[in-house]
Scaffold this motif. Structure first.
Motif, PDB file in Angstrom:
ATOM      1  N   TYR A  31       0.809  -1.145   0.124  1.00  0.00           N
ATOM      2  CA  TYR A  31      -0.040   0.001  -0.109  1.00  0.00           C
ATOM      3  C   TYR A  31       0.969   1.308  -0.232  1.00  0.00           C
ATOM      4  O   TYR A  31       0.602   2.094  -0.550  1.00  0.00           O
ATOM      5  CB  TYR A  31      -0.951  -0.045   1.088  1.00  0.00           C
ATOM      6  CG  TYR A  31      -1.824  -1.108   1.211  1.00  0.00           C
ATOM      7  CD1 TYR A  31      -2.810  -1.169   0.154  1.00  0.00           C
ATOM      8  CD2 TYR A  31      -1.628  -2.052   2.001  1.00  0.00           C
ATOM      9  CE1 TYR A  31      -3.706  -2.404   0.198  1.00  0.00           C
ATOM     10  CE2 TYR A  31      -2.514  -3.114   2.459  1.00  0.00           C
ATOM     11  CZ  TYR A  31      -3.427  -3.353   1.379  1.00  0.00           C
ATOM     12  OH  TYR A  31      -4.466  -4.436   1.557  1.00  0.00           O
ATOM     13  N   ALA A  32       1.993   1.317   0.727  1.00  0.00           N
ATOM     14  CA  ALA A  32       2.957   2.387   0.694  1.00  0.00           C
ATOM     15  C   ALA A  32       3.329   2.658  -0.655  1.00  0.00           C
ATOM     16  O   ALA A  32       3.418   3.713  -0.856  1.00  0.00           O
ATOM     17  CB  ALA A  32       4.295   1.862   1.454  1.00  0.00           C
ATOM     18  N   ALA A  33       3.781   1.607  -1.610  1.00  0.00           N
ATOM     19  CA  ALA A  33       4.162   2.179  -2.933  1.00  0.00           C
ATOM     20  C   ALA A  33       3.239   2.891  -3.767  1.00  0.00           C
ATOM     21  O   ALA A  33       3.617   3.964  -4.277  1.00  0.00           O
ATOM     22  CB  ALA A  33       4.433   0.561  -3.679  1.00  0.00           C
ATOM     23  N   LEU A  34       1.962   2.559  -3.581  1.00  0.00           N
ATOM     24  CA  LEU A  34       1.020   3.358  -4.211  1.00  0.00           C
ATOM     25  C   LEU A  34       0.944   4.853  -3.581  1.00  0.00           C
ATOM     26  O   LEU A  34       0.927   6.022  -4.608  1.00  0.00           O
ATOM     27  CB  LEU A  34      -0.447   2.840  -4.018  1.00  0.00           C
ATOM     28  CG  LEU A  34      -1.544   3.583  -4.722  1.00  0.00           C
ATOM     29  CD1 LEU A  34      -1.440   3.776  -6.071  1.00  0.00           C
ATOM     30  CD2 LEU A  34      -3.034   3.243  -4.035  1.00  0.00           C
ATOM     31  N   TRP A  35       0.874   5.080  -2.387  1.00  0.00           N
ATOM     32  CA  TRP A  35       1.112   6.363  -1.742  1.00  0.00           C
ATOM     33  C   TRP A  35       2.252   7.141  -2.025  1.00  0.00           C
ATOM     34  O   TRP A  35       2.232   8.364  -2.311  1.00  0.00           O
ATOM     35  CB  TRP A  35       0.697   6.384  -0.337  1.00  0.00           C
ATOM     36  CG  TRP A  35      -0.818   5.826  -0.118  1.00  0.00           C
ATOM     37  CD1 TRP A  35      -1.293   4.695   0.391  1.00  0.00           C
ATOM     38  CD2 TRP A  35      -2.120   6.428  -0.544  1.00  0.00           C
ATOM     39  NE1 TRP A  35      -2.401   4.518   0.295  1.00  0.00           N
ATOM     40  CE2 TRP A  35      -3.048   5.619  -0.115  1.00  0.00           C
ATOM     41  CE3 TRP A  35      -2.447   7.593  -1.462  1.00  0.00           C
ATOM     42  CZ2 TRP A  35      -4.480   5.908  -0.391  1.00  0.00           C
ATOM     43  CZ3 TRP A  35      -3.640   7.819  -1.464  1.00  0.00           C
ATOM     44  CH2 TRP A  35      -4.750   7.047  -1.135  1.00  0.00           C
ATOM     45  N   VAL A  37       4.199   6.735  -5.103  1.00  0.00           N
ATOM     46  CA  VAL A  37       3.856   7.261  -6.303  1.00  0.00           C
ATOM     47  C   VAL A  37       2.952   8.297  -6.417  1.00  0.00           C
ATOM     48  O   VAL A  37       3.265   9.437  -7.014  1.00  0.00           O
ATOM     49  CB  VAL A  37       3.389   5.970  -6.987  1.00  0.00           C
ATOM     50  CG1 VAL A  37       2.845   6.441  -8.558  1.00  0.00           C
ATOM     51  CG2 VAL A  37       4.388   4.759  -7.175  1.00  0.00           C
ATOM     52  N   ILE A  38       1.757   8.386  -5.656  1.00  0.00           N
ATOM     53  CA  ILE A  38       0.920   9.569  -5.674  1.00  0.00           C
ATOM     54  C   ILE A  38       1.756  10.930  -5.265  1.00  0.00           C
ATOM     55  O   ILE A  38       1.657  12.051  -5.717  1.00  0.00           O
ATOM     56  CB  ILE A  38      -0.046   9.251  -4.802  1.00  0.00           C
ATOM     57  CG1 ILE A  38      -1.235   8.196  -5.572  1.00  0.00           C
ATOM     58  CG2 ILE A  38      -0.911  10.386  -4.530  1.00  0.00           C
ATOM     59  CD1 ILE A  38      -2.140   7.672  -4.802  1.00  0.00           C
ATOM     60  N   ALA A  39       2.396  10.784  -3.918  1.00  0.00           N
ATOM     61  CA  ALA A  39       3.204  11.863  -3.513  1.00  0.00           C
ATOM     62  C   ALA A  39       4.089  12.276  -4.390  1.00  0.00           C
ATOM     63  O   ALA A  39       4.385  13.585  -4.539  1.00  0.00           O
ATOM     64  CB  ALA A  39       3.586  11.344  -2.100  1.00  0.00           C
ATOM     65  N   VAL A  40       5.122  11.407  -5.028  1.00  0.00           N
ATOM     66  CA  VAL A  40       5.790  11.801  -6.023  1.00  0.00           C
ATOM     67  C   VAL A  40       5.450  12.543  -7.161  1.00  0.00           C
ATOM     68  O   VAL A  40       5.844  13.579  -7.630  1.00  0.00           O
ATOM     69  CB  VAL A  40       6.918  10.666  -6.422  1.00  0.00           C
ATOM     70  CG1 VAL A  40       7.750  11.076  -7.711  1.00  0.00           C
ATOM     71  CG2 VAL A  40       7.546  10.244  -5.546  1.00  0.00           C
ATOM     72  N   ALA A  41       4.038  12.094  -7.633  1.00  0.00           N
ATOM     73  CA  ALA A  41       3.518  12.615  -8.898  1.00  0.00           C
ATOM     74  C   ALA A  41       2.976  14.324  -8.121  1.00  0.00           C
ATOM     75  O   ALA A  41       3.077  15.056  -8.981  1.00  0.00           O
ATOM     76  CB  ALA A  41       2.239  11.876  -9.229  1.00  0.00           C
ATOM     77  N   MET A  42       2.311  14.192  -7.099  1.00  0.00           N
ATOM     78  CA  MET A  42       2.141  15.573  -6.503  1.00  0.00           C
ATOM     79  C   MET A  42       3.324  16.471  -6.606  1.00  0.00           C
ATOM     80  O   MET A  42       3.202  17.637  -6.978  1.00  0.00           O
ATOM     81  CB  MET A  42       1.478  15.304  -5.266  1.00  0.00           C
ATOM     82  CG  MET A  42       0.165  14.884  -5.167  1.00  0.00           C
ATOM     83  SD  MET A  42      -0.478  14.488  -3.565  1.00  0.00           S
ATOM     84  CE  MET A  42      -0.287  16.133  -2.791  1.00  0.00           C
ATOM     85  N   LEU A  43       4.311  15.891  -6.121  1.00  0.00           N
ATOM     86  CA  LEU A  43       5.459  16.751  -6.108  1.00  0.00           C
ATOM     87  C   LEU A  43       6.051  17.272  -7.463  1.00  0.00           C
ATOM     88  O   LEU A  43       6.470  18.385  -7.546  1.00  0.00           O
ATOM     89  CB  LEU A  43       6.931  15.950  -5.176  1.00  0.00           C
ATOM     90  CG  LEU A  43       8.093  16.687  -5.043  1.00  0.00           C
ATOM     91  CD1 LEU A  43       7.618  17.722  -3.840  1.00  0.00           C
ATOM     92  CD2 LEU A  43       9.091  15.558  -4.386  1.00  0.00           C
TER      93      LEU A  43
END
Length: 137
Positions: A31-35, A37-43
């Protein structure tokens, strides 16, 4: 420009929160991998807002906010579907474990009853055992 800075700050906070939860084992790796990826995309989108504009024109959406909302909805649908699948798998495993436990308990109770009967036979069996001993003796 303030929205981009806010996005970067939120992405960093989200990334730090996910990493902290991962390190304290409150969040599993899958589950951490998904979040992450989302945080890096937001960054990335916060640091380079022109990427969102380019993606908006490439997809043919009028406003970048509409694209963000559409991507967020798709992401939430994907997460919801994945969690539903995980819950179904967990329910199957729990049901199987409960069935196996019930069988083991029944076997355990049967073994205890057999042991109890061997250690303390009923009165009728004790009398026949005593008569058999008298005849042999």
């Amino acid at each position: 420009m303030t929205i981009a800075i806010t996005g970067v700050i939120l992405a960093i906070v989200m990334l730090a929160a996910v990493l902290a939860m991962l390190l304290t084992r409150r969040l599993r790796e899958k589950y951490a991998a998904l979040w992450i990826v989302i945080a890096v995309a937001m960054l990335v989108l916060g640091l380079f807002p022109q990427l969102l504009l380019a993606l908006t024109s490439l997809v043919g959406v009028v406003l970048p906010a509409n694209l963000l909302f559409a991507m967020a909805i798709l992401l939430l649908l994907g997460v919801s579907l994945h969690l539903s699948w995980e819950q179904s798998q967990a329910e199957d495993e729990i049901r199987r474990a409960a069935e196996e436990l019930a069988i083991l308990r029944a076997d355990h109770d049967e073994v205890l009853n057999r042991i109890d009967r061997l250690e303390h036979p009923p009165a009728s069996e004790r009398q026949s055992i005593d008569r058999h001993d008298e005849l042999d003796g």
